[in-house]
Design an enzyme around this catalytic site. Sequence first.
Site, PDB file in Angstrom:
ATOM      1  N   GLN A 179      -8.134  -4.883   9.468  1.00 52.20           N
ATOM      2  CA  GLN A 179      -7.078  -4.608  10.310  1.00 52.20           C
ATOM      3  C   GLN A 179      -7.547  -3.248  11.094  1.00 52.20           C
ATOM      4  O   GLN A 179      -6.704  -2.607  11.572  1.00 52.20           O
ATOM      5  CB  GLN A 179      -5.820  -4.079   9.365  1.00 52.20           C
ATOM      6  CG  GLN A 179      -4.963  -5.253   8.843  1.00 52.20           C
ATOM      7  CD  GLN A 179      -3.624  -4.897   8.342  1.00 52.20           C
ATOM      8  OE1 GLN A 179      -2.860  -4.859   8.746  1.00 52.20           O
ATOM      9  NE2 GLN A 179      -3.485  -5.082   6.709  1.00 52.20           N
TER      10      GLN A 179
ATOM     11  N   LYS B  76       0.836  -1.229  -0.122  1.00 52.70           N
ATOM     12  CA  LYS B  76       0.339   0.023  -0.062  1.00 52.70           C
ATOM     13  C   LYS B  76       0.798   1.202   0.039  1.00 52.70           C
ATOM     14  O   LYS B  76       0.483   2.384  -0.642  1.00 52.70           O
ATOM     15  CB  LYS B  76      -1.001  -0.033   1.345  1.00 52.70           C
ATOM     16  CG  LYS B  76      -0.381   0.125   2.555  1.00 52.70           C
ATOM     17  CD  LYS B  76      -1.399   0.326   3.698  1.00 52.70           C
ATOM     18  CE  LYS B  76      -0.701   0.334   5.169  1.00 52.70           C
ATOM     19  NZ  LYS B  76      -0.062   1.692   5.174  1.00 52.70           N
ATOM     20  N   THR B  77       2.187   1.421   0.711  1.00 50.90           N
ATOM     21  CA  THR B  77       2.903   2.443   0.525  1.00 50.90           C
ATOM     22  C   THR B  77       3.357   2.632  -0.407  1.00 50.90           C
ATOM     23  O   THR B  77       3.483   4.000  -1.217  1.00 50.90           O
ATOM     24  CB  THR B  77       3.985   2.246   1.941  1.00 50.90           C
ATOM     25  OG1 THR B  77       3.370   2.110   2.990  1.00 50.90           O
ATOM     26  CG2 THR B  77       4.810   3.465   1.784  1.00 50.90           C
TER      27      THR B  77
ATOM     28  N   ARG C 196       1.480 -10.657  10.492  1.00 52.19           N
ATOM     29  CA  ARG C 196       2.767 -10.060  10.438  1.00 52.19           C
ATOM     30  C   ARG C 196       4.088 -11.269  10.294  1.00 52.19           C
ATOM     31  O   ARG C 196       4.872 -10.776   9.965  1.00 52.19           O
ATOM     32  CB  ARG C 196       2.779  -9.788  12.051  1.00 52.19           C
ATOM     33  CG  ARG C 196       2.021  -8.636  12.661  1.00 52.19           C
ATOM     34  CD  ARG C 196       1.921  -7.621  11.774  1.00 52.19           C
ATOM     35  NE  ARG C 196       0.805  -7.578  10.815  1.00 52.19           N
ATOM     36  CZ  ARG C 196       0.748  -6.806   9.819  1.00 52.19           C
ATOM     37  NH1 ARG C 196       1.490  -5.698   9.538  1.00 52.19           N
ATOM     38  NH2 ARG C 196      -0.554  -6.968   9.171  1.00 52.19           N
TER      39      ARG C 196
ATOM     40  N   ASP D  84      -3.752   7.489   4.177  1.00 54.98           N
ATOM     41  CA  ASP D  84      -3.507   6.287   4.565  1.00 54.98           C
ATOM     42  C   ASP D  84      -4.317   5.642   5.742  1.00 54.98           C
ATOM     43  O   ASP D  84      -4.793   6.399   6.568  1.00 54.98           O
ATOM     44  CB  ASP D  84      -1.869   6.335   4.618  1.00 54.98           C
ATOM     45  CG  ASP D  84      -1.457   5.088   5.009  1.00 54.98           C
ATOM     46  OD1 ASP D  84      -1.986   3.774   4.359  1.00 54.98           O
ATOM     47  OD2 ASP D  84      -0.250   5.094   5.374  1.00 54.98           O
ATOM     48  N   GLU D  85      -4.327   4.381   5.933  1.00 54.38           N
ATOM     49  CA  GLU D  85      -5.031   3.580   7.166  1.00 54.38           C
ATOM     50  C   GLU D  85      -6.233   4.058   7.410  1.00 54.38           C
ATOM     51  O   GLU D  85      -6.710   4.839   8.655  1.00 54.38           O
ATOM     52  CB  GLU D  85      -4.093   3.973   8.367  1.00 54.38           C
ATOM     53  CG  GLU D  85      -2.671   3.331   8.191  1.00 54.38           C
ATOM     54  CD  GLU D  85      -2.393   1.988   8.486  1.00 54.38           C
ATOM     55  OE1 GLU D  85      -3.498   1.238   8.399  1.00 54.38           O
ATOM     56  OE2 GLU D  85      -1.372   1.364   8.291  1.00 54.38           O
TER      57      GLU D  85
END
Length: 737
Positions: free
Chosen positions: A251, A33-34, A603, A220-221
Amino acid sequence: MIESLQHLNPEQYQAVTQVEGPLLVIAGAGSGKTRVITHRIAYLIQQEFAQPWQIFASTFTNKAAREMRERVYKLLGAHSQARLAVSTFHSFCANLLRRESVKAGLSPRFTILDDTDQKGIVRSCMQKLEIDSKVLTPEQVLDRIGQAKIRMLGPDDVDELFAGGRQEEYTAIYREYEEMLRRNDAVDFDDLILRVVRLFESDADTLDHYQNRYQHLLVDEYQDTNLVQFRLIELMAGKRQNLCVVGDEDQSIYSWRGAEITNLLNFQKHFPTAQIVRLEQNYRSTKTILEIADAVIEHNTERLGKHLWTDGAQGNPGMVYAATSSQSEGRFVVQQIQRLHHEEGIPYNEMGVFYRINALSRAVEDELRAENIPYRVIGGIKFYDRMEIKDILAYLTVVANPYSNLALSRVINRPKRGIGEKSVQTLMAFADRESLPLYEVMTDLRALDGVPKKAAGALMQLRDLFEKWRERMDAIPLDALVQLILDDTQYIESLGDEASLEAVTRTENINELLGSIKEYEKNADAPSIYDYLERVALAAGGDEAEPNEPSVSLMTLHAAKGLEFRAVFMIGLEENLFPSPRAIKDRGNIEEERRLFYVGITRAKQHLFFSWAKTRLMYGRQDWTTPSVFLSELPRAYCASPEEADEARLEDFMPRDMQRKVEQHLARYSYKKKKTKSTIPSGNFYAVGQRVEHLFLGQGEIVAIEGDGAEKRLTVRFEDGETSEVLERYGDLRIVG
């Protein structure tokens, strides 16, 4: 195609190049995503859809903002000196308020308060209103005020938020707090966004100016945005609707601090012309880990839906370990860490241990220290360094050695008993002049002559308590001595509202300490207070990893978000630990807890371990436990017990009776689905013969009640024929109406 876009997969490419209108990018864990956000900013500038100063991109931390800017500059090359507005919402709004301070009702020199300043103002408000800080702590008040502000509620609009106790006190303090901020030309952290929203809502010209200034917005997020942040986004995007938000509903784990998952789930309702792009290709984990993650999260209903996949290796099965106790669980984790380090060459810093509550770190820390393995507690404090643990150990130290001035000065006014710093300094000065220990001068009339009467009385009472404990220390077990100290000082009560997150966490840590003391007494050849304190001192000292030394990371599951490790261990997967009964009680459903479990799974890059303990010392009692419902949701084909990794079945790591019980829980777990009406008792409402309901064990009947007060125990016979004993204050039983 622009060279920088050649390495994007088709979905990433679409998310970068679709620049007109609202766009929701559902970015699964490890899907890049980044990369999408940074390439999109560069694409807008390189293709001249916008000038650099016409773009605003929001991140949730200053560190993430810095890293994002650096990556964009690298992509831009010749445009690398372009001025970019990439920041947190709070930083963006702070700068805007400086420019528009007069319109916002502030002077250009307004002050932004830090946490210490805020607490000081709340204390002043409480003193003015004559509200005892033992009833409400400044931290509790600030938490409620913050929750009100992110919901855009003022002092007169918070009846529902503050309902359930101390409503009038909270509202009065909030009102006085706001007045003190106004008189001091100050704002707090939550005001930064709220005041900009109020300015935009009340001043159409100012809103129009910033809508023209920032023609492309990126967030973002997005699943972690709260109501006031959503309103800011909605207002700024209003004219052109060139808004791209990136997030993952699976998430969303921060509802306890105001995050609204519905901001993401209802994006197309808020922006009807929005397009959706799903990033489902994962670049982090093995196929096995992704299959485990998907199998778990599919149990949730609050989803837009996606399926993670990878071109990577199949990978090893996840391992589920049923430990006999918390000690054997810690030993298993450390043995696996050693195996992975020595056999596969995995560095210590590529391994992470996750848990739901901080208290669970203690057993793993003990085992890591025993094997001289360096470790760090991320986003928290090592067990023996935590305030409440150091306080109790200081009490024990004074009992064992009254001449320890350092330990005594730590607890002489903790909990607060009216012995101020000035009184302590007076005693210390007298002790130095007379070459006496502080303990001896606590009741010396010559020293007390310079101490206020209230403080002098408190000092004498404290000295009497220490003498009482010293008389008992050889006659009762060490854990009983600690419990006596806790009771006599009302230490746990002094932590404040027993329902607050801080008080619950500190109480959990204290109970873990009590459990560790019982373990020590059980295993030590000649247990004594002196031997125990020596062992703790050796355990607590010399275990810090060197600054650049690779070390195992220990952290809560919340702290793990955004990180990745080659090997992940999730411990304490038991009923009443994870999922957290408190979280379910507060929010009324299990789905956010499952999302937290999913975050932990995703993770992991290569190795994934789950563990639970069949018995665990909790709340001062050694209890048999039931495995977490989440363990039964793991796909059997992808998980194994240590004994039979080739033919993995749920029965291999979960006894049949527990498996059956867990499967029963799944059908009735959410409060939303319950058909029976129930009430929460307040006070001594339980009686033999009553029908009650337990969150996990179902309905049953109280067949016996023993003990009194904090030690009252209820014996309940449940419908499956099993009988369990629970402490009333921790049982979470509901009377069935």
